[in-house]
Design a protein around this motif. Structure first.
Motif, short mmCIF file in Angstrom:
data_model
loop_
_atom_site.label_atom_id
_atom_site.label_comp_id
_atom_site.label_asym_id
_atom_site.label_seq_id
_atom_site.Cartn_x
_atom_site.Cartn_y
_atom_site.Cartn_z
N LEU A 39 24.56 83.63 21.04
CA LEU A 39 23.23 83.68 20.42
C LEU A 39 23.39 84.29 19.04
N HIS A 40 22.87 83.60 18.03
CA HIS A 40 22.85 84.11 16.66
C HIS A 40 21.47 84.66 16.33
N GLU A 43 18.00 82.52 16.12
CA GLU A 43 17.88 81.47 17.12
C GLU A 43 16.92 81.90 18.23
N CYS A 45 16.47 82.45 22.07
CA CYS A 45 17.31 82.65 23.26
C CYS A 45 16.74 81.80 24.39
N SER A 85 12.27 86.83 22.25
CA SER A 85 12.91 85.53 22.10
C SER A 85 12.74 84.65 23.33
N PRO A 91 12.15 83.84 17.25
CA PRO A 91 13.56 83.95 16.84
C PRO A 91 14.12 85.32 17.19
#
Length: 193
Positions: A39-40, A43, A45, A85, A91
């Motif tokens: 996960l960045h 992003e 989740c 998230s 995000p």
């Protein structure tokens, strides 16, 4: 493959074989190589992962560009971004990265909701898991504020006795909120007794 998660979840609530079979059918088995960012930041989740084997870290990057580790997850632990998230579709502010080759059993929000609809007792088990996670997080916050570096490190060793052999010292220092150099001094002092 499912015995670990079945034993783990059954510590909180008793389940029938049929309920556990349903749980197992909804989980996806994944292998993820070491040093993979799952996960960045930024992003959404879309997973909750139960660690069968391996070590994972959750961290963010502060305003000075330093990584701040929030959580380690090893065998029989869960890893996700349970803040906004996964449930609010916002995000993420964090990264999740494997530190070792890992094996996971993974839920998506949809498969977890399907589990709850078909076997409602799982909702109670996951509520208990969430309460335990919140208690650990609150205790971690208290320790960060109220305890010395030595006390934090000793408590870390109680909770994660194998991690110093599995992860780099600078990761442990980041988790404890101290520099790697200071952690080295703490370890040297403790070794001398």
């Amino acid at each position: 493959m499912y015995s670990q998660i079945n034993e783990s979840i059954s510590r909180y609530v008793s389940f029938t074989k049929e309920e556990l079979d349903l749980l197992n059918a909804l989980l996806e088995y994944k292998t993820v190589p070491k040093k993979t960012i799952m996960l960045h930041e930024g992003e959404i989740c879309n997973f909750e992962a139960f660690v069968i084997k391996g070590c994972v870290r959750k961290y963010y990057i502060d305003e000075n560009g330093f990584e701040v580790i929030l959580q380690f997850a090893i065998e029989n632990a869960w890893m996700s971004d349970i803040s906004f998230s996964i449930y609010e579709n916002e995000p993420s502010a964090i990264f999740i990265e494997t530190l070792e080759d890992c094996e996971f059993l993974v839920f998506t929000p949809e498969t977890k909701e399907e589990l709850f609809a078909k076997a409602p007792r799982f909702e109670r088990a996951f509520r208990i898991l969430l309460h335990r996670h919140l208690a650990v997080t609150q205790n971690r916050l208290f320790n960060t504020i109220a305890k010395s570096a030595t006390q934090k490190y000793l408590e870390f060793l109680e909770h994660y006795p194998t991690l110093p052999q599995r992860v780099a010292q600078h990761y442990i220092a980041s988790y404890l909120g101290i520099s790697a150099e200071f952690l080295s001094k703490v370890r040297t002092k403790l070794a001398k007794g």
